[in-house]
Design a protein around this motif. Structure first.
Motif, PDB file in Angstrom:
ATOM      1  N   ILE A   9       0.852  -1.187   0.000  1.00  0.00           N
ATOM      2  CA  ILE A   9       0.000   0.000   0.000  1.00  0.00           C
ATOM      3  C   ILE A   9       0.891   1.241   0.000  1.00  0.00           C
ATOM      4  O   ILE A   9       1.871   1.307   0.748  1.00  0.00           O
ATOM      5  CB  ILE A   9      -0.897   0.016   1.251  1.00  0.00           C
ATOM      6  CG1 ILE A   9      -1.800  -1.220   1.258  1.00  0.00           C
ATOM      7  CG2 ILE A   9      -1.731   1.283   1.326  1.00  0.00           C
ATOM      8  CD1 ILE A   9      -2.523  -1.420   2.568  1.00  0.00           C
ATOM      9  N   ILE A  10       0.564   2.203  -0.825  1.00  0.00           N
ATOM     10  CA  ILE A  10       1.311   3.468  -0.823  1.00  0.00           C
ATOM     11  C   ILE A  10       0.381   4.578  -0.353  1.00  0.00           C
ATOM     12  O   ILE A  10      -0.603   4.892  -1.011  1.00  0.00           O
ATOM     13  CB  ILE A  10       1.847   3.812  -2.226  1.00  0.00           C
ATOM     14  CG1 ILE A  10       2.680   2.644  -2.777  1.00  0.00           C
ATOM     15  CG2 ILE A  10       2.659   5.102  -2.178  1.00  0.00           C
ATOM     16  CD1 ILE A  10       3.236   2.888  -4.169  1.00  0.00           C
ATOM     17  N   ASP A  11       0.673   5.117   0.806  1.00  0.00           N
ATOM     18  CA  ASP A  11      -0.082   6.276   1.284  1.00  0.00           C
ATOM     19  C   ASP A  11       0.715   7.521   0.924  1.00  0.00           C
ATOM     20  O   ASP A  11       1.899   7.618   1.240  1.00  0.00           O
ATOM     21  CB  ASP A  11      -0.296   6.206   2.801  1.00  0.00           C
ATOM     22  CG  ASP A  11      -1.452   5.276   3.158  1.00  0.00           C
ATOM     23  OD1 ASP A  11      -2.271   4.992   2.260  1.00  0.00           O
ATOM     24  OD2 ASP A  11      -1.521   4.834   4.312  1.00  0.00           O
ATOM     25  N   TYR A  12       0.072   8.447   0.305  1.00  0.00           N
ATOM     26  CA  TYR A  12       0.778   9.612  -0.221  1.00  0.00           C
ATOM     27  C   TYR A  12       0.087  10.879   0.270  1.00  0.00           C
ATOM     28  O   TYR A  12      -1.108  11.043   0.073  1.00  0.00           O
ATOM     29  CB  TYR A  12       0.754   9.529  -1.756  1.00  0.00           C
ATOM     30  CG  TYR A  12       1.455  10.650  -2.479  1.00  0.00           C
ATOM     31  CD1 TYR A  12       2.799  10.897  -2.274  1.00  0.00           C
ATOM     32  CD2 TYR A  12       0.767  11.444  -3.393  1.00  0.00           C
ATOM     33  CE1 TYR A  12       3.445  11.919  -2.963  1.00  0.00           C
ATOM     34  CE2 TYR A  12       1.411  12.451  -4.084  1.00  0.00           C
ATOM     35  CZ  TYR A  12       2.756  12.693  -3.861  1.00  0.00           C
ATOM     36  OH  TYR A  12       3.392  13.688  -4.537  1.00  0.00           O
ATOM     37  N   VAL A  13       0.815  11.729   0.915  1.00  0.00           N
ATOM     38  CA  VAL A  13       0.249  12.960   1.441  1.00  0.00           C
ATOM     39  C   VAL A  13       0.913  14.143   0.739  1.00  0.00           C
ATOM     40  O   VAL A  13       2.123  14.319   0.829  1.00  0.00           O
ATOM     41  CB  VAL A  13       0.499  13.081   2.969  1.00  0.00           C
ATOM     42  CG1 VAL A  13      -0.143  14.336   3.520  1.00  0.00           C
ATOM     43  CG2 VAL A  13      -0.028  11.844   3.693  1.00  0.00           C
ATOM     44  N   VAL A  14       0.138  14.939   0.025  1.00  0.00           N
ATOM     45  CA  VAL A  14       0.723  16.077  -0.692  1.00  0.00           C
ATOM     46  C   VAL A  14       0.647  17.336   0.174  1.00  0.00           C
ATOM     47  O   VAL A  14      -0.191  17.437   1.056  1.00  0.00           O
ATOM     48  CB  VAL A  14       0.009  16.350  -2.043  1.00  0.00           C
ATOM     49  CG1 VAL A  14       0.172  15.173  -2.970  1.00  0.00           C
ATOM     50  CG2 VAL A  14      -1.441  16.689  -1.836  1.00  0.00           C
TER      51      VAL A  14
END
Ligand code: SF4
Ligand code: SF4
Lengths: 90, 350
Positions: free
Chosen positions: B215-220
């Protein structure tokens, strides 16, 4: 698509337990929290790392006296979704 | 509901984006083991399900296994957020024996030399790699965390590959947040628009490739967004933070609000603080909102965004988060991006 013969199990670090404060089942995973609905709870309770998807559908079809096809479709949809979220391994 | 237990502000590393406040609490001010055990009991009774042991570096506290064991006994999901440099074989065994559910391991970069420059700790990278192997060896799920900014954002693809090679179940790629030390270093940390777009494209491609595997959690960063994030899922809604000395906060950056007195768990029960304190009620729900938010159909989706960001950028904690394009202060975000000096020198945390 996942097959009927697959044996679902909870991923490492996943806990499925009853929460007394909420009076509800909760599914806890790294940085994630799910409050599964009633149907999902019945499916998740049958996951023991031994029984196949097919066996789980049999049990639920008998218990709720519902058409097995419908139940199987529900089970597959839920488990596929949970597998994509990393909660269930197949 | 989740509780972030900041056991200590002490840490062998000195990341320039550390979310700890500029005024770090001293070791002598830290709560004793017994205080934390009571906090855990009260948290479970309040309906907290997940506990994140954090810091600083939580592993500098020798009582960490005792706290983990107690939390696990209460049915709490236990997570440790660590830099990994203290995760020796003995420490791993003790935590596993105590019943830890999950460990989140932070890396400063995929490039060892740059990672050690950013974290200000020599030899740290190899220790972290060894920690990852220990966590996997113990059969625990591994989450790797990378905080990204202008100094390392171009290596997002390598970071994801590294997380995958380490066998992570999950990787967090989080743009630095601009509170505490991060705000102080904002100009040097903010990536350029191009850097951000490239990183986002790399993440999206990797997500497709790794579906069902990692899983890739990405926060911009908010600075490039049109709508704010639901900070903490809403103020006083489902999150509590306790500082090393026992102050209870609705968000880890809340202490920047100097007009609020944050209650101490040494003087009050957690249930009281949660339900009745001014600190938790101040920005709870929608009543406090400016008209702009109260009349908006996203008011219970993003809760008007982040109070700390509103305060830091506009001087008014009760303003609409300037990350929102509807905010009259939204231009401040573009202005900060315009003033950024990617790759400029960083100030290490104290
Ligand atoms: S962000 Fe860096 S300095 Fe701050 S607590 Fe984490 S490892 Fe330590
Ligand atoms: S106006 Fe307020 S509630 Fe509406 S999107 Fe912007 S921040 Fe959210």
């Amino acid at each position: 698509m996942i097959g009927e013969d697959a044996v679902p199990r909870f991923g490492a670090g996943v806990k499925f337990r009853f929460d007394k404060v909420r009076d509800a089942w909760v599914l806890l995973a790294p940085e994630r929290l799910f409050q599964p609905d009633e149907i999902a709870v019945e499916i998740l309770k049958l996951i023991d790392g031994v029984h196949t998807i097919s066996a789980i559908a049999d049990t639920l079809a008998a218990r709720f006296e519902a058409p097995r096809d419908l139940i199987l479709a529900d089970v597959v949809t839920l488990l596929q979704d949970m597998a994509d979220k990393g909660v269930i391994r197949l | 509901m989740a509780l972030l237990a900041e056991l200590t502000h002490r840490c062998p590393l000195k990341c320039p984006y550390c979310s700890n406040p500029l005024e770090l609490e001293r070791a002598s001010a830290e709560m004793a083991t017994g205080d934390w055990l009571r906090v855990l009991d009260e948290a479970a009774a309040l309906g907290i399900l997940q506990i994140h042991f954090s810091g600083g570096e939580p592993m500098v506290r020798r009582d960490l296994p005792v706290l983990v064991r107690h939390a696990a006994g209460l049915g709490l999901y236990t997570n440790i957020i660590t830099s990994g440099v203290l995760l020796t074989d003995e420490a791993m065994t003790a935590l596993l024996d105590a019943g830890v559910d999950h460990i989140q391991l932070s890396f400063q970069d995929s490039d060892p030399a740059n990672a050690e420059r950013i974290g200000g700790y020599r030899g740290g990278h190899d220790k972290k790699l060894a920690a990852a192997t220990r966590i996997k060896g113990a059969g625990l799920p591994l989450t790797t965390n990378f905080v990204i900014h202008s100094h390392n954002v171009d290596r997002v693809g390598e970071m994801i590959a590294m997380a995958e090679a380490l066998g992570s179940a999950r990787v967090e790629i989080a743009h630095a947040q601009y509170y505490g030390w991060g705000l102080r270093n904002r100009a040097a940390l903010l990536p350029s628009r191009d850097q951000l777009d490239q990183a986002t494209a790399v993440v999206e491609a990797a997500r497709l490739r790794l579906k069902g595997i990692m899983i890739i959690d990405y926060v911009v960063p908010d600075y490039f967004a049109a709508r704010p994030k639901a900070c903490m899922g809403g103020w006083g809604n489902r999150f509590l933070n306790i500082t090393p000395s026992g102050k209870v906060l609705p968000c880890h950056a809340a202490e920047t609000m100097t007009d609020i007195t944050f209650p101490s768990i040494r003087d009050h029960s957690l249930a009281d603080i949660w339900a009745t304190s001014d600190a938790f009620n101040r920005y709870r729900g929608t009543d406090w909102m400016p008209d702009l938010c109260r009349s908006c159909d996203r008011r219970e989706i993003d809760w008007g965004g982040c109070r700390c960001q509103a305060l830091a950028l506009t001087g008014n904690a009760a303003a609409t988060d300037p990350a929102c394009a509807k905010s009259p202060d939204h231009f401040l975000m573009a202005q900060a991006v315009g003033e950024s000096r990617p790759n400029a020198e960083l100030v290490a945390r104290g």
